[in-house]
Design a protein around this motif. Sequence first.
Motif, PDB file in Angstrom:
ATOM      1  N   MET A  59      14.225   9.188   6.126  1.00 36.68           N
ATOM      2  CA  MET A  59      14.957   9.939   7.011  1.00 36.68           C
ATOM      3  C   MET A  59      14.430   9.683   8.660  1.00 36.68           C
ATOM      4  O   MET A  59      15.197   9.394   9.556  1.00 36.68           O
ATOM      5  N   GLN A  60      13.207   9.515   8.709  1.00 39.51           N
ATOM      6  CA  GLN A  60      12.190   9.460   9.872  1.00 39.51           C
ATOM      7  C   GLN A  60      12.674   7.930  10.531  1.00 39.51           C
ATOM      8  O   GLN A  60      12.652   7.901  11.714  1.00 39.51           O
ATOM      9  N   LEU A  61      12.257   7.295   9.712  1.00 43.92           N
ATOM     10  CA  LEU A  61      11.802   5.946  10.313  1.00 43.92           C
ATOM     11  C   LEU A  61      12.710   4.850   9.791  1.00 43.92           C
ATOM     12  O   LEU A  61      12.703   3.689  10.459  1.00 43.92           O
ATOM     13  N   GLY A  62      13.747   5.035   8.987  1.00 37.61           N
ATOM     14  CA  GLY A  62      14.473   4.114   8.598  1.00 37.61           C
ATOM     15  C   GLY A  62      14.391   3.636   7.073  1.00 37.61           C
ATOM     16  O   GLY A  62      13.286   4.024   6.603  1.00 37.61           O
ATOM     17  N   PHE A  63      15.329   2.698   6.392  1.00 40.54           N
ATOM     18  CA  PHE A  63      15.034   2.477   4.937  1.00 40.54           C
ATOM     19  C   PHE A  63      13.572   1.622   4.694  1.00 40.54           C
ATOM     20  O   PHE A  63      12.963   1.981   4.103  1.00 40.54           O
ATOM     21  N   GLY A  64      13.610   0.556   5.511  1.00 44.78           N
ATOM     22  CA  GLY A  64      12.421  -0.247   5.257  1.00 44.78           C
ATOM     23  C   GLY A  64      11.271   0.136   5.799  1.00 44.78           C
ATOM     24  O   GLY A  64      10.024  -0.037   5.060  1.00 44.78           O
ATOM     25  N   SER A  65      11.112   0.473   6.914  1.00 41.84           N
ATOM     26  CA  SER A  65      10.099   1.059   7.750  1.00 41.84           C
ATOM     27  C   SER A  65       9.705   2.475   6.833  1.00 41.84           C
ATOM     28  O   SER A  65       8.262   2.632   6.713  1.00 41.84           O
ATOM     29  N   GLY A  66      10.477   3.041   6.408  1.00 35.09           N
ATOM     30  CA  GLY A  66       9.896   4.464   5.656  1.00 35.09           C
ATOM     31  C   GLY A  66       9.533   4.173   4.427  1.00 35.09           C
ATOM     32  O   GLY A  66       8.405   4.933   4.012  1.00 35.09           O
ATOM     33  N   ILE A  67       9.998   3.045   3.823  1.00 37.17           N
ATOM     34  CA  ILE A  67       9.130   2.763   2.238  1.00 37.17           C
ATOM     35  C   ILE A  67       7.897   2.466   2.623  1.00 37.17           C
ATOM     36  O   ILE A  67       6.914   2.669   2.096  1.00 37.17           O
ATOM     37  N   PHE A  68       7.868   1.408   3.537  1.00 33.02           N
ATOM     38  CA  PHE A  68       6.412   0.772   4.002  1.00 33.02           C
ATOM     39  C   PHE A  68       5.578   1.912   4.365  1.00 33.02           C
ATOM     40  O   PHE A  68       4.310   1.762   3.641  1.00 33.02           O
ATOM     41  N   SER A  69       5.837   2.686   5.236  1.00 32.32           N
ATOM     42  CA  SER A  69       4.988   3.644   5.734  1.00 32.32           C
ATOM     43  C   SER A  69       4.487   4.575   4.485  1.00 32.32           C
ATOM     44  O   SER A  69       3.462   5.067   4.372  1.00 32.32           O
ATOM     45  N   PHE A  70       5.576   4.985   3.536  1.00 33.06           N
ATOM     46  CA  PHE A  70       5.239   5.868   2.543  1.00 33.06           C
ATOM     47  C   PHE A  70       4.069   5.085   1.599  1.00 33.06           C
ATOM     48  O   PHE A  70       3.312   5.792   1.122  1.00 33.06           O
ATOM     49  N   LEU A  71       4.434   3.908   1.363  1.00 31.28           N
ATOM     50  CA  LEU A  71       3.241   3.252   0.328  1.00 31.28           C
ATOM     51  C   LEU A  71       2.057   3.274   1.090  1.00 31.28           C
ATOM     52  O   LEU A  71       1.072   3.297   0.332  1.00 31.28           O
ATOM     53  N   VAL A  72       2.089   2.922   2.546  1.00 26.18           N
ATOM     54  CA  VAL A  72       0.825   3.001   3.083  1.00 26.18           C
ATOM     55  C   VAL A  72       0.012   4.231   2.928  1.00 26.18           C
ATOM     56  O   VAL A  72      -1.214   4.436   2.634  1.00 26.18           O
ATOM     57  N   ILE A  73       0.574   5.209   3.267  1.00 24.58           N
ATOM     58  CA  ILE A  73       0.112   6.606   3.152  1.00 24.58           C
ATOM     59  C   ILE A  73      -0.337   7.031   1.591  1.00 24.58           C
ATOM     60  O   ILE A  73      -1.265   7.702   1.478  1.00 24.58           O
ATOM     61  N   LEU A  74       0.725   6.724   0.752  1.00 25.12           N
ATOM     62  CA  LEU A  74       0.459   6.931  -0.579  1.00 25.12           C
ATOM     63  C   LEU A  74      -0.910   6.416  -1.367  1.00 25.12           C
ATOM     64  O   LEU A  74      -1.737   6.816  -1.689  1.00 25.12           O
ATOM     65  N   MET A  75      -1.272   4.973  -0.531  1.00 22.95           N
ATOM     66  CA  MET A  75      -2.362   4.199  -0.780  1.00 22.95           C
ATOM     67  C   MET A  75      -3.579   4.990  -0.371  1.00 22.95           C
ATOM     68  O   MET A  75      -4.610   4.996  -0.880  1.00 22.95           O
ATOM     69  N   THR A  76      -3.560   5.165   0.905  1.00 22.26           N
ATOM     70  CA  THR A  76      -4.535   5.703   1.683  1.00 22.26           C
ATOM     71  C   THR A  76      -5.032   7.171   1.095  1.00 22.26           C
ATOM     72  O   THR A  76      -6.064   7.483   0.711  1.00 22.26           O
ATOM     73  N   ALA A  77      -3.821   7.920   0.915  1.00 25.88           N
ATOM     74  CA  ALA A  77      -4.338   9.394   0.281  1.00 25.88           C
ATOM     75  C   ALA A  77      -4.594   8.927  -1.234  1.00 25.88           C
ATOM     76  O   ALA A  77      -5.568   9.872  -1.546  1.00 25.88           O
ATOM     77  N   GLY A  78      -4.322   8.133  -1.889  1.00 25.34           N
ATOM     78  CA  GLY A  78      -4.693   8.197  -3.245  1.00 25.34           C
ATOM     79  C   GLY A  78      -6.224   7.538  -3.116  1.00 25.34           C
ATOM     80  O   GLY A  78      -7.063   8.065  -4.147  1.00 25.34           O
ATOM     81  N   SER A  79      -6.550   6.763  -2.359  1.00 21.46           N
ATOM     82  CA  SER A  79      -7.885   6.069  -2.294  1.00 21.46           C
ATOM     83  C   SER A  79      -8.831   7.231  -1.743  1.00 21.46           C
ATOM     84  O   SER A  79     -10.044   7.625  -2.523  1.00 21.46           O
ATOM     85  N   LEU A  80      -8.403   8.045  -0.800  1.00 21.90           N
ATOM     86  CA  LEU A  80      -9.346   9.255  -0.607  1.00 21.90           C
ATOM     87  C   LEU A  80      -9.715  10.375  -1.706  1.00 21.90           C
ATOM     88  O   LEU A  80     -10.535  10.989  -1.650  1.00 21.90           O
ATOM     89  N   VAL A  81      -8.592  10.737  -2.371  1.00 29.32           N
ATOM     90  CA  VAL A  81      -8.349  11.677  -3.431  1.00 29.32           C
ATOM     91  C   VAL A  81      -9.286  11.006  -4.782  1.00 29.32           C
ATOM     92  O   VAL A  81     -10.184  11.794  -5.061  1.00 29.32           O
ATOM     93  N   VAL A  82      -8.992   9.791  -4.889  1.00 28.32           N
ATOM     94  CA  VAL A  82      -9.957   9.274  -6.113  1.00 28.32           C
ATOM     95  C   VAL A  82     -11.278   9.272  -5.605  1.00 28.32           C
ATOM     96  O   VAL A  82     -12.251   9.524  -6.442  1.00 28.32           O
ATOM     97  N   LEU A  83     -11.854   8.930  -4.338  1.00 26.96           N
ATOM     98  CA  LEU A  83     -13.206   8.728  -3.865  1.00 26.96           C
ATOM     99  C   LEU A  83     -13.730  10.251  -3.531  1.00 26.96           C
ATOM    100  O   LEU A  83     -14.910  10.280  -4.119  1.00 26.96           O
ATOM    101  N   LEU A  84     -13.059  11.117  -2.985  1.00 27.86           N
ATOM    102  CA  LEU A  84     -13.721  12.350  -2.641  1.00 27.86           C
ATOM    103  C   LEU A  84     -13.491  13.474  -3.598  1.00 27.86           C
ATOM    104  O   LEU A  84     -14.352  14.454  -3.401  1.00 27.86           O
ATOM    105  N   TYR A  85     -12.417  13.489  -4.352  1.00 30.55           N
ATOM    106  CA  TYR A  85     -12.496  14.775  -5.257  1.00 30.55           C
ATOM    107  C   TYR A  85     -13.390  14.867  -6.131  1.00 30.55           C
ATOM    108  O   TYR A  85     -13.839  16.238  -6.109  1.00 30.55           O
ATOM    109  N   PRO A  86     -13.859  13.868  -6.693  1.00 29.62           N
ATOM    110  CA  PRO A  86     -14.842  14.120  -7.569  1.00 29.62           C
ATOM    111  C   PRO A  86     -16.183  14.689  -7.033  1.00 29.62           C
ATOM    112  O   PRO A  86     -17.338  15.345  -7.546  1.00 29.62           O
ATOM    113  N   LEU A  87     -16.427  14.322  -5.763  1.00 33.47           N
ATOM    114  CA  LEU A  87     -17.551  14.816  -5.030  1.00 33.47           C
ATOM    115  C   LEU A  87     -17.597  16.454  -4.483  1.00 33.47           C
ATOM    116  O   LEU A  87     -18.317  16.799  -3.781  1.00 33.47           O
ATOM    117  N   ASN A  88     -16.370  16.771  -4.795  1.00 34.22           N
ATOM    118  CA  ASN A  88     -15.999  18.391  -4.167  1.00 34.22           C
ATOM    119  C   ASN A  88     -16.088  18.291  -2.964  1.00 34.22           C
ATOM    120  O   ASN A  88     -16.257  19.295  -2.240  1.00 34.22           O
TER     121      ASN A  88
END
Length: 109
Positions: A59-88
């Motif tokens: 809704m904010q960025l449009g169809f193509g840009s929205g999906i691409f931005s979502f995937l980038v944020i999902l990969m970034t958040a996923g990497s941070l969670v997997v790396l930093l969550y076990p370290l508390n």
Amino acid sequence: MYTIVIGFTTVGFILNYLSSRRVILSSHTVLRTWAYANASTSKVLGLASLTLGLILHIMQLGFGSGIFSFLVILMTAGSLVVLLYPLNIFNFRVLLLLFAISLILELFI
């Protein structure tokens, strides 16, 4: 608006991550215990949060840009969670504090 979308995406990934039976964490926080005990509810809430984040991105960025931005944020958040969550380092209080600071900076600056 970006802060809210990033928050939904990160919370959705965390809920899905914590509900997995393969994850072995040394600390047992309240969120970890709840997500592990209620795996199906946690997965549904996580997928709903991810879907809401995707819809808000589109809704904010449009169809193509929205999906691409979502995937980038999902990969970034996923990497941070997997790396930093076990370290508390990455717990619910830190996430809430970062969300509040980011929202204040986004709205008032």
